[in-house]
Design a protein around this motif. Structure first.
Motif, PDB file in Angstrom:
ATOM      1  N   ASN A  46      -3.041  -2.270 -12.279  1.00 18.11           N
ATOM      2  CA  ASN A  46      -1.744  -2.423 -11.616  1.00 18.11           C
ATOM      3  C   ASN A  46      -0.854  -3.396 -12.377  1.00 18.11           C
ATOM      4  OD1 ASN A  46      -2.585  -0.676  -9.600  1.00 18.11           O
ATOM      5  ND2 ASN A  46      -3.243  -2.319  -8.221  1.00 18.11           N
ATOM      6  N   HIS A  68       6.389  -4.927  -6.554  1.00 21.99           N
ATOM      7  CA  HIS A  68       4.943  -5.071  -6.420  1.00 21.99           C
ATOM      8  C   HIS A  68       4.307  -3.692  -6.553  1.00 21.99           C
ATOM      9  CE1 HIS A  68       6.097  -4.107  -2.212  1.00 21.99           C
ATOM     10  NE2 HIS A  68       4.946  -3.449  -2.202  1.00 21.99           N
ATOM     11  N   ASP A  71      -2.315  -2.092  -3.478  1.00 22.93           N
ATOM     12  CA  ASP A  71      -2.556  -2.398  -2.074  1.00 22.93           C
ATOM     13  C   ASP A  71      -3.681  -3.425  -1.951  1.00 22.93           C
ATOM     14  OD1 ASP A  71      -0.719  -0.408  -0.931  1.00 22.93           O
ATOM     15  OD2 ASP A  71      -2.141   1.056  -1.750  1.00 22.93           O
ATOM     16  N   GLY A  72      -3.689  -4.118  -0.815  1.00 23.01           N
ATOM     17  CA  GLY A  72      -4.773  -5.039  -0.502  1.00 23.01           C
ATOM     18  C   GLY A  72      -4.937  -6.130  -1.543  1.00 23.01           C
ATOM     19  N   ARG A  75      -3.146  -5.802  -5.088  1.00 20.01           N
ATOM     20  CA  ARG A  75      -1.690  -5.766  -5.206  1.00 20.01           C
ATOM     21  C   ARG A  75      -1.214  -6.852  -6.170  1.00 20.01           C
ATOM     22  NH1 ARG A  75       2.090  -5.378   0.041  1.00 20.01           N
ATOM     23  NH2 ARG A  75       1.162  -3.294  -0.054  1.00 20.01           N
TER      24      ARG A  75
END
Length: 661
Positions: A46, A68, A71-72, A75
């Motif tokens: 990411n 951003h 997830d979670g 991130r």
């Protein structure tokens, strides 16, 4: 991943890059909060996507963009900012260079922020947008700026310029949160200024950030020809040469626009000034004729009384500090004779606020004289601080103040002389170190611990030293350790546990992380410094060195690595393996690791340290990963430099890397 830890609290690497010219682009790169990321992790994937998107998105969004991805716990939050006077092409080019440096240096870390001259880029595992975080930093170029010839007039002009630009950026140009301008000092001299905030914070927080940065800028550079302060959410800069590209500076003020006085006002002012001077000279003459030696002594006593008065106690204003009656006031002529008029042959060391000289009194007693700078305000503050603290402190493991003097602009502190100089001479000198037996080493360690315990818990005042290091530990003729140099020490109220300061002073390598990064200091800050000294003493290595070159490990990281691998003996000085009791030395290594824990709560207090040193029967808890153990040392530019300060002990001079922000 710890989402609640603040960026500044987890900061584990700061790399400052510069070249030796005042107007060169400054660059600063920080990586922090774990180095366990791998190329196969989702967070890393990411991060790559986010960094690749920031340059183009930011240039299209007029110089500011945040986003951003993920997830979670995977991130990633990112933000990019270009300087307000930069075009899209240069903005994108700067950010591309910045993202490349980040991926090269910080790809294994969860947090990073990078400053270039034209842009900055930041990413984190936590959501930092819309949060104002101030931790001002000084680029090294600040110390290279020349002093101005007329500091009062110069300071008045640049402060007016920067204050005006701050209001402009925060409230009048709040969309861009950027302002640049200039102000004329003379026909040949113009000051150029620039201020900027990130656009995710509201105007009032932008102004707060800029005010804090300008406060630090005044501290470092009020009398210099330029200066810069940078932080996560704002930066400020001024120079005597044009460094920005703003086509329409928001402030110009030429000499011709200043108010002109009428001729009659000038005449009256000159006449009144002349009369005042004549009256003043007459008064001075009469007073000098009438002044007796008794009056002179009283005057000196009044000065000492003022120097020993407290600056401020926000809690109670009730400290019963030292008064001049408790001090031995020495005659300046006696001290001049004792030091051969402060001759170079008697000079023991040179410090930032003055020099230290060896002297011999008429009765044959040897002394050390700290001669503080005549014209330095900080020198006076150090003089005052030591009077307030040392005169009330009496302990075997603290250097003893014998007296003081304030005559003819001289500010002198007289101490007992330490013939064996400072501890660093023995730790890092192979010849002297070979003469140390374990009993002497152990007594030195215990002496430092008992001295700190007295400062923290047993003295009339609760004292935090703030600059404990081997060069500030002196050794008498019997090798008894004595803590010295209280110029940076601070007094705590009885109910205080932690204090915050925007002006961080001390020596890099010995400062606790919460103090170096956030300005928070407590008794546990001194515990951290003690732990570093303990590890240095048993290893014979400096903490600011680099060990296992292929991994670029600091001493603390090196000690932790060997401890985890069960190779503790490799950390010890070979001399200790030959003749010292290994169990006791390893116990001291474990105590040292406990003292340099990341969280101050995990560090023992000095009363516990003294007990643990005195009794080998008490079992020790297992140390956790220490502070800075996750730091990565990166080399981006061979022209990089580190800020240095010269710190004088009562017996020798030492040069150490320091932070004064």
């Amino acid at each position: 991943m710890n989402k609640d830890a603040t960026f500044s609290a987890t900061l584990s690497l700061t790399l400052v890059l510069s070249v030796l010219t005042p107007v060169s682009p400054y660059r600063l790169l920080t990586c922090c909060n774990t180095d366990n990321l791998t190329a196969t992790s989702q967070f890393y994937h990411n991060l790559q996507i986010l960094l690749e998107s920031l340059p183009s998105n930011t240039s299209l969004a007029n110089g500011y963009f945040h986003d951003h991805i993920g997830d979670g716990n995977d991130r990633v939050y990112g933000q990019a900012l270009c300087r307000g006077d930069v075009n899209r092409k240069d903005c994108m080019k700067c950010l591309e260079n910045a993202t490349q440096q980040v991926m090269n240096m910080c790809k294994r870390y969860e947090d990073s922020i990078t400053w270039f001259d034209l842009c900055q880029i930041r990413y984190s595992s936590r959501n930092f947008t819309s949060m104002m975080e101030y931790a001002g930093k000084y680029p090294p170029q600040n110390s290279l700026r020349k002093s101005v010839k007329n500091p009062n007039k110069f300071g008045e002009k640049w402060i007016y310029l920067m204050d005006t630009l701050s209001v402009e950026a925060a409230f009048k140009n709040s969309k861009a949160m950027f302002a640049a301008g200039e102000i004329r000092v003379s026909e040949k001299e113009t000051i150029y200024g620039l201020v900027q905030c990130t656009r995710d914070i509201p105007p009032n927080q932008c102004k707060t950030c800029l005010d804090s940065a300008l406060g630090d800028l005044k501290t470092c550079c009020s009398k210099r020809e330029g200066g810069t302060v940078i932080s996560a959410n704002c930066n400020v800069r001024f120079e005597l040469s044009l460094f920005h590209n703003a086509s329409n500076p928001q402030l110009t003020w030429s000499v011709s626009k200043e108010r002109k006085w009428k001729k009659w006002i000038i005449v009256v002012a000159c006449v009144l000034s002349a009369l005042a001077i004549l009256i003043g000279l007459g008064v001075v003459y009469v007073r000098r004729k009438k002044r007796s030696r008794k009056d002179e002594v009283r005057s000196q006593s009044a000065l000492l009384h003022h120097a020993a008065s407290p600056t401020r106690n926000v809690k109670t204003n009730s400290f019963a500090l030292v008064s001049y009656e408790e001090l031995t006031v020495m005659n300046l002529a006696t001290i001049r004779a004792a030091t051969d008029n402060f001759s170079d042959s008697n000079k023991l060391g040179q410090g930032g606020f003055g020099s230290v000289y060896k002297g011999t009194l008429p009765d044959g007693k040897e002394i050390a004289v700290k001669r503080l700078s005549m014209k330095s305000w900080q020198g006076f503050e150090e003089f005052k601080n030591e009077l307030v603290l040392i005169a009330k402190l009496q302990h075997r493991n603290l250097v003893r103040l014998l007296g003081c003097s304030m005559e003819e602009e001289e500010k002198l502190l007289i101490y007992e002389f330490m013939p064996n100089k400072s501890l660093d001479n023995f730790i890092f000198d192979s010849e002297k170190r070979s003469k140390l037996d374990w009993k002497t080493c152990y007594n030195i360690i215990s002496g430092i611990a008992r001295g700190l315990l007295y400062l923290h818990e047993d003295s009339r005042l609760r004292i935090i030293h703030r600059d404990l290091k081997p060069s500030n530990v002196l050794l008498d003729s019997e090798m008894v350790a004595k803590i010295s140099d209280f110029g940076m020490a601070r007094i705590f109220c009885d109910d205080q546990n932690t204090v915050n300061t925007q002006r961080v002073v001390g020596t890099y390598g010995y400062m606790a992380p919460e103090y170096a990064m956030e300005g928070l200091f407590s008794t546990k800050s001194d515990v951290f410094s003690f732990g570093v000294i303990l590890l240095e003493l048993i290893s014979g290595k400096r903490n600011n060195g680099s060990y296992l070159k292929e991994h670029s490990l600091t001493l603390i990281r090196y000690a932790w690595k060997l401890w985890k691998e069960g190779k503790e003996l490799e950390f010890l000085d070979p001399l200790m393996l030959e003749s010292y009791p290994i169990d006791e030395v390893l116990r001291c290594m474990k105590i040292g690791l406990l003292c340099v824990q990341q969280d101050p709560i995990d560090r023992p207090n000095m009363s516990s340290v003294v007990v643990l040193l005195a009794s080998g029967a008490i079992s020790l808890p297992q140390p956790r990963q220490p502070a800075f153990a996750r730091a990565q040392v990166a080399q981006m530019d061979h022209s990089s430099i580190t800020t240095q300060s010269v710190n004088a002990s009562l017996t020798n001079s030492s040069i150490s890397t320091s932070v004064s922000q």
